[in-house]
Structures are given as structure tokens and as C-alpha cells.
Design an enzyme around this catalytic site. Sequence first.
Site, PDB file in Angstrom:
ATOM      1  N   ASN A  35     -42.122-112.234 -99.365  1.00 36.45           N
ATOM      2  CA  ASN A  35     -41.749-111.175 -98.414  1.00 36.45           C
ATOM      3  C   ASN A  35     -41.076-110.049 -99.171  1.00 36.45           C
ATOM      4  O   ASN A  35     -40.565-110.241-100.264  1.00 36.45           O
ATOM      5  CB  ASN A  35     -40.780-111.734 -97.367  1.00 36.45           C
ATOM      6  CG  ASN A  35     -39.551-112.348 -98.016  1.00 36.45           C
ATOM      7  OD1 ASN A  35     -39.610-113.449 -98.557  1.00 36.45           O
ATOM      8  ND2 ASN A  35     -38.454-111.628 -97.979  1.00 36.45           N
TER       9      ASN A  35
ATOM     10  N   HIS B 185     -41.385-128.640 -97.378  1.00 37.11           N
ATOM     11  CA  HIS B 185     -41.070-129.443 -98.568  1.00 37.11           C
ATOM     12  C   HIS B 185     -41.405-130.904 -98.278  1.00 37.11           C
ATOM     13  O   HIS B 185     -40.715-131.559 -97.490  1.00 37.11           O
ATOM     14  CB  HIS B 185     -39.581-129.311 -98.929  1.00 37.11           C
ATOM     15  CG  HIS B 185     -39.221-127.975 -99.495  1.00 37.11           C
ATOM     16  ND1 HIS B 185     -39.085-127.760-100.847  1.00 37.11           N
ATOM     17  CD2 HIS B 185     -39.000-126.778 -98.903  1.00 37.11           C
ATOM     18  CE1 HIS B 185     -38.780-126.481-101.045  1.00 37.11           C
ATOM     19  NE2 HIS B 185     -38.717-125.877 -99.896  1.00 37.11           N
TER      20      HIS B 185
ATOM     21  N   TYR C  51     -27.881-125.279-100.174  1.00 33.79           N
ATOM     22  CA  TYR C  51     -27.473-124.927 -98.804  1.00 33.79           C
ATOM     23  C   TYR C  51     -27.675-126.057 -97.809  1.00 33.79           C
ATOM     24  O   TYR C  51     -27.144-126.024 -96.701  1.00 33.79           O
ATOM     25  CB  TYR C  51     -28.187-123.648 -98.324  1.00 33.79           C
ATOM     26  CG  TYR C  51     -29.697-123.743 -98.211  1.00 33.79           C
ATOM     27  CD1 TYR C  51     -30.309-124.480 -97.200  1.00 33.79           C
ATOM     28  CD2 TYR C  51     -30.514-123.079 -99.117  1.00 33.79           C
ATOM     29  CE1 TYR C  51     -31.684-124.559 -97.094  1.00 33.79           C
ATOM     30  CE2 TYR C  51     -31.889-123.148 -99.033  1.00 33.79           C
ATOM     31  CZ  TYR C  51     -32.470-123.890 -98.012  1.00 33.79           C
ATOM     32  OH  TYR C  51     -33.826-123.975 -97.926  1.00 33.79           O
ATOM     33  N   GLU C  52     -28.454-127.063 -98.199  1.00 38.05           N
ATOM     34  CA  GLU C  52     -28.655-128.200 -97.295  1.00 38.05           C
ATOM     35  C   GLU C  52     -27.423-129.109 -97.255  1.00 38.05           C
ATOM     36  O   GLU C  52     -27.372-130.041 -96.446  1.00 38.05           O
ATOM     37  CB  GLU C  52     -29.897-128.984 -97.714  1.00 38.05           C
ATOM     38  CG  GLU C  52     -31.183-128.162 -97.566  1.00 38.05           C
ATOM     39  CD  GLU C  52     -32.407-128.886 -98.078  1.00 38.05           C
ATOM     40  OE1 GLU C  52     -32.775-129.913 -97.494  1.00 38.05           O
ATOM     41  OE2 GLU C  52     -33.003-128.437 -99.088  1.00 38.05           O
TER      42      GLU C  52
ATOM     43  N   SER D 196     -41.036-123.781-101.777  1.00 39.35           N
ATOM     44  CA  SER D 196     -41.418-123.608-100.365  1.00 39.35           C
ATOM     45  C   SER D 196     -42.851-123.128-100.206  1.00 39.35           C
ATOM     46  O   SER D 196     -43.226-122.081-100.728  1.00 39.35           O
ATOM     47  CB  SER D 196     -40.509-122.575 -99.689  1.00 39.35           C
ATOM     48  OG  SER D 196     -39.188-123.010 -99.679  1.00 39.35           O
TER      49      SER D 196
ATOM     50  N   HIS E  43     -38.632-117.617 -92.132  1.00 42.60           N
ATOM     51  CA  HIS E  43     -39.139-118.735 -92.944  1.00 42.60           C
ATOM     52  C   HIS E  43     -40.655-118.876 -92.771  1.00 42.60           C
ATOM     53  O   HIS E  43     -41.365-119.247 -93.702  1.00 42.60           O
ATOM     54  CB  HIS E  43     -38.424-120.029 -92.550  1.00 42.60           C
ATOM     55  CG  HIS E  43     -38.750-121.206 -93.433  1.00 42.60           C
ATOM     56  ND1 HIS E  43     -38.565-121.174 -94.813  1.00 42.60           N
ATOM     57  CD2 HIS E  43     -39.258-122.432 -93.168  1.00 42.60           C
ATOM     58  CE1 HIS E  43     -38.951-122.346 -95.332  1.00 42.60           C
ATOM     59  NE2 HIS E  43     -39.368-123.123 -94.352  1.00 42.60           N
TER      60      HIS E  43
ATOM     61  N   HIS F 279     -32.063-128.177-101.659  1.00 43.12           N
ATOM     62  CA  HIS F 279     -31.300-126.974-101.983  1.00 43.12           C
ATOM     63  C   HIS F 279     -29.813-127.203-101.763  1.00 43.12           C
ATOM     64  O   HIS F 279     -29.404-128.014-100.927  1.00 43.12           O
ATOM     65  CB  HIS F 279     -31.743-125.803-101.091  1.00 43.12           C
ATOM     66  CG  HIS F 279     -33.205-125.520-101.129  1.00 43.12           C
ATOM     67  ND1 HIS F 279     -34.116-126.299-100.452  1.00 43.12           N
ATOM     68  CD2 HIS F 279     -33.914-124.563-101.765  1.00 43.12           C
ATOM     69  CE1 HIS F 279     -35.328-125.818-100.673  1.00 43.12           C
ATOM     70  NE2 HIS F 279     -35.243-124.771-101.468  1.00 43.12           N
TER      71      HIS F 279
ATOM     72  N   ALA G 270     -40.436-119.709-103.823  1.00 46.25           N
ATOM     73  CA  ALA G 270     -40.778-118.555-103.001  1.00 46.25           C
ATOM     74  C   ALA G 270     -39.598-117.601-103.088  1.00 46.25           C
ATOM     75  O   ALA G 270     -38.450-118.041-103.054  1.00 46.25           O
ATOM     76  CB  ALA G 270     -41.005-118.989-101.561  1.00 46.25           C
TER      77      ALA G 270
ATOM     78  N   MET H 115     -33.199-118.892-103.298  1.00 47.61           N
ATOM     79  CA  MET H 115     -32.101-119.825-103.046  1.00 47.61           C
ATOM     80  C   MET H 115     -32.223-121.103-103.877  1.00 47.61           C
ATOM     81  O   MET H 115     -31.724-122.158-103.482  1.00 47.61           O
ATOM     82  CB  MET H 115     -32.061-120.180-101.555  1.00 47.61           C
ATOM     83  CG  MET H 115     -31.959-118.972-100.637  1.00 47.61           C
ATOM     84  SD  MET H 115     -32.125-119.441 -98.904  1.00 47.61           S
ATOM     85  CE  MET H 115     -32.263-117.820 -98.133  1.00 47.61           C
ATOM     86  N   SER H 116     -32.892-121.009-105.016  1.00 47.65           N
ATOM     87  CA  SER H 116     -33.101-122.237-105.795  1.00 47.65           C
ATOM     88  C   SER H 116     -33.242-121.904-107.270  1.00 47.65           C
ATOM     89  O   SER H 116     -32.794-120.856-107.739  1.00 47.65           O
ATOM     90  CB  SER H 116     -34.379-122.943-105.306  1.00 47.65           C
ATOM     91  OG  SER H 116     -35.516-122.151-105.617  1.00 47.65           O
TER      92      SER H 116
HETATM   93  N1  HPA Z   1     -34.281-114.025 -99.689  1.00 50.82           N
HETATM   94  C1  HPA Z   1     -33.803-115.183-100.183  1.00 50.82           C
HETATM   95  N2  HPA Z   1     -34.572-116.230-100.414  1.00 50.82           N
HETATM   96  C2  HPA Z   1     -35.881-116.123-100.160  1.00 50.82           C
HETATM   97  C3  HPA Z   1     -36.430-114.941 -99.648  1.00 50.82           C
HETATM   98  C4  HPA Z   1     -35.587-113.838 -99.392  1.00 50.82           C
HETATM   99  O1  HPA Z   1     -36.007-112.758 -98.935  1.00 50.82           O
HETATM  100  N3  HPA Z   1     -37.763-115.161 -99.511  1.00 50.82           N
HETATM  101  C5  HPA Z   1     -37.988-116.426 -99.942  1.00 50.82           C
HETATM  102  N4  HPA Z   1     -36.849-117.016-100.323  1.00 50.82           N
END
Ligand code: HPA
Length: 278
Positions: free
Chosen positions: A241, A64, A88-89, A33, A253, A86, A116, A217-218
Site C-alpha cells: 500500500n 499467517h 504487537y501480538e 503477510s 489489512h 509479531h 509486506a 511491523m516486523s
Molecule cells: N504501515 C505499517 N506496516 C505495514 C504497512 C503500513 O502501511 N503496510 C504493510 N505493513
Amino acid sequence: MKEYFTLSEIDEVAQVVRSKTKHQPKIGLILGSGLGDLANAVEDADSIAYTELPYWPVSTVHGHAGRLVIGKLEGKDVLVMQGRAHYYEGYSMAETTLPVRVMQRLGVDILIVTNAAGAINPDYVPGDVMFLSDHIAMIGMIGNNPLRGANLDELGPRFPDMSQAYDRELLAIAQGVAGKNNIKTFAGVYVALSGPSFESPADLRFLQAIGADAVGMSTVPEVIIARHAGTRVLGISGISNKANLDGSTSTTHEEVLEAGRILVPKLTTIIRGFLAAL
Ligand code: HPA
């Protein structure tokens, strides 16, 4: 949705890729990402939209791009995934990780995965780089493992080792490059969840307690598939973050994509230097 792929289906995809490029990449690169810009630096590039490839999962997520860029970086033939799909998609684990299987059939034996991630470790701030020293396969631990199903014995064993998911030699090379370029990096443990909801404060305190430094998440499903067939892996998280362990702020996001702009130059330097040093 396909739950499993046979070797001949994987080879079918590999054959289409082969027919669309003159290069023979041995190094694969998955850009997460907000980190896709590096693909634009690939020279003499053949570009293939994911939609041109059979079975290939197409990301629906903003940030993406959704194409394969195959060409040269630092004199090395590379296959770059600009964006990933991903779990989750709505894709199956097999679909999510199909690209890694295809890379392996094309001859890729080193995979650089980027993502990310949110910082659980309080020392990390947005814009920091964390190399993966290990992972927690939370997403796979209780049944959602990408290797579920008939084992493809031609590719690897039923019960593959994960004692060194992230290759120590490759990690040392990348750390050396970062050091030489005065880029501060960390090495830590990445935990993969399914998403797409971000974590609750209690989720995060739990993840911290079990030893995670960063959360995303990946990546982990891809790495399991890579290691199954002996592909060596370098893993890099761009910290986008701070995770909100006390619930005082929230994650968006947009924040994740914004951090990408700080991270791309750092990751570009590290990855270019790494490729040059190989
Ligand atoms: N949590 C989960 N996935 C993420 C995060 C997060 O804080 N930041 C970027 N991908």
C-alpha cells in the site's frame, strides 16, 4: 511470556525440529503477510505446526498460516516459516525472534526475510518489490532491542556490527535474478515500528524525513538476531500500500493481503532464481 531464552532452551526447540525432519536446511525463509504461498512449492516437505514446538510464537494474524515447511526448493534444503509472530501480538522480542535462533542452531547461515510494507517513497506503488539495502531499527532504538539481556557469547558478540545488515553479495544476486526476469525492483530503507496501529500522516512525514522508503511491523528484530550470529541476510519487502502522508486515504489489512496476490508470483520467481544461483 518469556523475556529471554537460554542457549539450552533454544537447543531444546532445535532438537524437536530435528526429530521431525530428514532435511538439513542451510537456508531459512520467513514469509510475511499474504506471502505464504511459496511454502506450498517446497518439495519432499516435512511440515511442522508451530503449536508442536515448545516456546514457539504462534501468529494470531489472518494471512499467517503458522507452520514450518522443510524440504527442497530449486535443489536446496530450505526451512520455510509460513507466517511469523509479531511483537504487537504480545510476544516479547526474544519470543518474536526465537525462530531465527533456532534456525541458526539447525545450521542455517543464509536467511531470506520477506514482509509486506507500506510505501513512503513516492516512486513505489502497491505490487512493487523493494530489496532492503538497510533498515532503521525504530522499534529497537530506545530499548526494545531483541538482544537486550545477557549476551549469548556462544552465538555472537555483546555489541554486534550492523554496518552491513543486508548482505551486498546476496543482494546483487537477487537483483540480477529480478533483472533477468524483467521484474522491476527497488532497493531501499525499511523502518520497523511496533504497530499494530498504522501510522498517522505526521508519523509518516517524520519517517520520510529520517530516510525511510518503506514501513512495516516486523523483520528488523529478526535481522538483528541473524546478524548477531553472522547469518547472512537477504531482505525483501512486498509493497502492499501507499502510506498516506497527506491523510487523504486510509490503509487496511485487506489491502495488504490483496497486494500479496500480485506479489507472490514476483517473489516466487526472485526467490527461486536466487536459490538456484547460490
Ligand atoms: N504501515 C505499517 N506496516 C505495514 C504497512 C503500513 O502501511 N503496510 C504493510 N505493513
